[in-house]
Scaffold this motif. Structure first.
Motif: not given
Length: 164
Positions: A106-125
């Motif tokens: 998922g991260v790889k997919h969104f890195l193909e587009v320039p973003l101003s800020k990119f974070k990840t969130a999960v309920l359980v790690d």
């Protein structure tokens, strides 16, 4: 026997805390895209969006991310076009971070587009990762054995997470 690791109330509190963390991180942005990985990740993103709407005036756009979890190399589909989230802040959200496979693709997919800020969130790690990916915002960090699985059940008035 299922071992409950998060009750309905605990999920509500953790969702609210994650919403505050997202708000603090994106406070200078006009809009934030909450991209939830299909099924439970998207449901969790909707819950975070609802909490975020109560505490901030950020424009919140939900995006559903469809990833084939058995074959994550396949093309990834999003419910909004990539031009829409270009140069904006985005949070990729899932319910459980297991091996990291789904999140890293998922991260790889969104890195193909320039973003101003990119974070990840999960309920359980879970702390067993196959890939070097981390959650910026997490509700609960848990060390489990490789044989154990975490399931999250989102119901209207009785959401919970359990270990089996």
């Amino acid at each position: 026997m299922e071992n409950i690791i998060l009750t309905h109330e605990e999920i509500k509190h953790k969702t609210k805390r994650i919403a505050y963390q997202i708000f603090e991180t994106f406070v200078n942005e006009e809009e934030v895209i909450l991209a939830g990985i299909a099924n439970n990740g998207y449901i969790f993103a909707q819950k975070v969006a609802a909490e975020l709407a109560l505490i901030s005036d950020l424009k919140i756009t939900l995006c559903e991310v469809k990833i084939n979890k058995q074959n994550p190399q396949e093309s990834i589909n999003t419910s909004i076009p990539s031009e829409y989230y270009k140069n904006k802040g985005l949070v990729l959200i899932d319910d459980v971070l297991n091996s990291g496979t789904t999140l890293i693709y998922g991260v790889k997919h969104f890195l193909e587009v320039p973003l101003s800020k990119f974070k990840t969130a999960v309920l359980v790690d879970r702390n067993h990762k196959k890939y070097p990916v981390k959650a910026d915002f997490k509700g609960l960090s848990l060390s489990t054995s490789l044989q154990e699985h975490i399931q999250v059940v989102f119901e209207e008035n009785n959401s919970f997470a359990y270990l089996n």
